[in-house]
Write an enzyme that holds these catalytic residues in place. Structure first.
Site, PDB file in Angstrom:
ATOM      1  CG  HIS A  66      51.488-105.674  49.848  1.00 15.43           C
ATOM      2  ND1 HIS A  66      51.188-104.733  48.900  1.00 15.43           N
ATOM      3  CD2 HIS A  66      50.418-106.507  49.882  1.00 15.43           C
ATOM      4  CE1 HIS A  66      50.002-104.993  48.372  1.00 15.43           C
ATOM      5  NE2 HIS A  66      49.504-106.054  48.970  1.00 15.43           N
ATOM      6  CG  ASP A 160      47.312-110.351  50.665  1.00 16.04           C
ATOM      7  OD1 ASP A 160      46.418-109.599  51.120  1.00 16.04           O
ATOM      8  OD2 ASP A 160      48.125-109.998  49.800  1.00 16.04           O
TER       9      ASP A 160
HETATM   10  N1  AG3 Z   1      43.753-107.036  51.509  1.00 18.52           N
HETATM   11  C1  AG3 Z   1      42.514-106.483  51.866  1.00 18.52           C
HETATM   12  C2  AG3 Z   1      42.375-106.305  53.342  1.00 18.52           C
HETATM   13  C3  AG3 Z   1      40.976-105.951  53.757  1.00 18.52           C
HETATM   14  C4  AG3 Z   1      40.640-104.527  53.501  1.00 18.52           C
HETATM   15  N2  AG3 Z   1      39.355-104.255  54.062  1.00 18.52           N
HETATM   16  C5  AG3 Z   1      38.619-103.153  53.811  1.00 18.52           C
HETATM   17  N3  AG3 Z   1      39.070-102.205  53.038  1.00 18.52           N
HETATM   18  N4  AG3 Z   1      37.444-103.051  54.363  1.00 18.52           N
HETATM   19  C6  AG3 Z   1      43.914-107.550  50.219  1.00 18.52           C
HETATM   20  C7  AG3 Z   1      44.594-106.608  49.285  1.00 18.52           C
HETATM   21  C8  AG3 Z   1      46.047-106.475  49.486  1.00 18.52           C
HETATM   22  N5  AG3 Z   1      46.828-107.519  48.912  1.00 18.52           N
END
Ligand code: AG3
Length: 289
Positions: A66, A160
């Protein structure tokens, strides 16, 4: 060694890897209209949110992601005033953005309201600034929101999102970046979570190409650790309409009046450094613009 039922495991089939956390119980499990959302209590990493089998965040280590999705872009833009977050339903990115006093207005456009409601309950520390009068929420399609935005509406757009499969797929495409370009002011910047430099170089390379084709003059990938995501190493990619992305507001970073746990001036510089294989793939960084 076989893992018993007290372990959550994210399997990355394509990369041939998996990552596990020892869990103590399931706190929540539901199928929203968009996805399957589960919250576990873990033994060592606090609460863990999983969507469709993919780790979204853990209480213990979400600060890396973040902070790196927000502060570098906001300290690159000379005066980030209006910010748009696409996705970001857990509100961790929003919380970091709101730490910047010069930000006058943030819109968060998340497709799945349930993610935010669940975060409010199980990740309250990420949502404790949601009442800030500068924060505005819209639950709906981010692509549509950007397409309908007036030109010059935002200084920084932060994407995001989940991985580029399922609801987030369209957020990794040139037509979407074109709409972002149009919605940004002339010095605007976008920054998007861009997966692992080790496992997903194809996604990162395609992203740079699509951002440039959409009109952005400069692109730059930041890299940082994120142990709960595949390979434990993650990235965010920035694109600037006319901004030299490696010229950052150094004294403002050093004098910032808020706390961070990972981000600082040295980390900002470090995150911009391209390892040799990244340089070979992406070419020189935009040092001279
Ligand atoms: N972000 C998720 C990023 C991707 C994660 N990918 C995975 N675990 N294969 C969104 C959540 C944070 N705000």
């Amino acid at each position: 060694m076989a893992l018993d039922k007290n372990w959550f495991t994210e399997i990355n089939e394509k990369g041939g890897t998996a990552f596990s956390l020892k869990t103590t119980r399931v706190l929540h499990d539901e199928r929203s209209p968009f996805q399957h959302i589960t919250v576990y209590e873990t033994e060592q990493f606090g609460n863990l949110m999983v969507i469709d089998g993919f780790v979204m965040l853990s209480e213990r280590d979400n600060f890396f992601y973040h902070e790196m999705l927000s502060h570098p872009a906001l300290f690159t833009h000379h005066s980030p005033w209006r910010v748009l977050i696409i996705g970001g339903g857990d509100c961790g990115t929003l919380r970091e953005v709101l730490k910047h006093q010069e930000v006058a207005e943030v819109w968060q456009v998340e497709i799945d309201e349930r993610v935010t409601r669940i975060a409010e309950k199980f990740f309250p520390e990420l949502c404790d600034t949601n009442q800030d009068p500068r924060a505005h929420f819209h639950f709906g399609d981010g692509i549509r929101w950007v397409t309908e935005a007036l030109p010059d509406s935002y200084d920084v757009i932060i994407i995001d999102s989940t991985d580029p499969i399922g609801p987030a797929e369209g957020l990794f495409t040139e037509p979407f970046y074109r709409q972002c370009y149009r919605a940004l002011n002339h010095e605007g910047i976008i920054v998007q979570q861009s997966e692992s430099p080790l496992l997903h170089m194809d996604i990162i390379t395609a992203m740079h190409k699509a951002m440039k084709q959409a009109g952005f003059q400069t692109t730059l990938t930041l890299n940082f650790p994120q142990c709960v995501y595949p390979s434990g190493w993650w990235s965010a990619t920035m694109a600037g309409k006319s901004t030299a992305l490696m010229t950052i507001r150094e004294s403002d970073i050093s004098k910032r009046d808020f706390t961070t746990r990972y981000y600082n001036l040295a980390i900002h510089h470090a995150a911009m450094a391209y390892p040799a294989f990244l340089e070979a793939q992406l070419g020189d960084q935009p040092h001279h613009f």
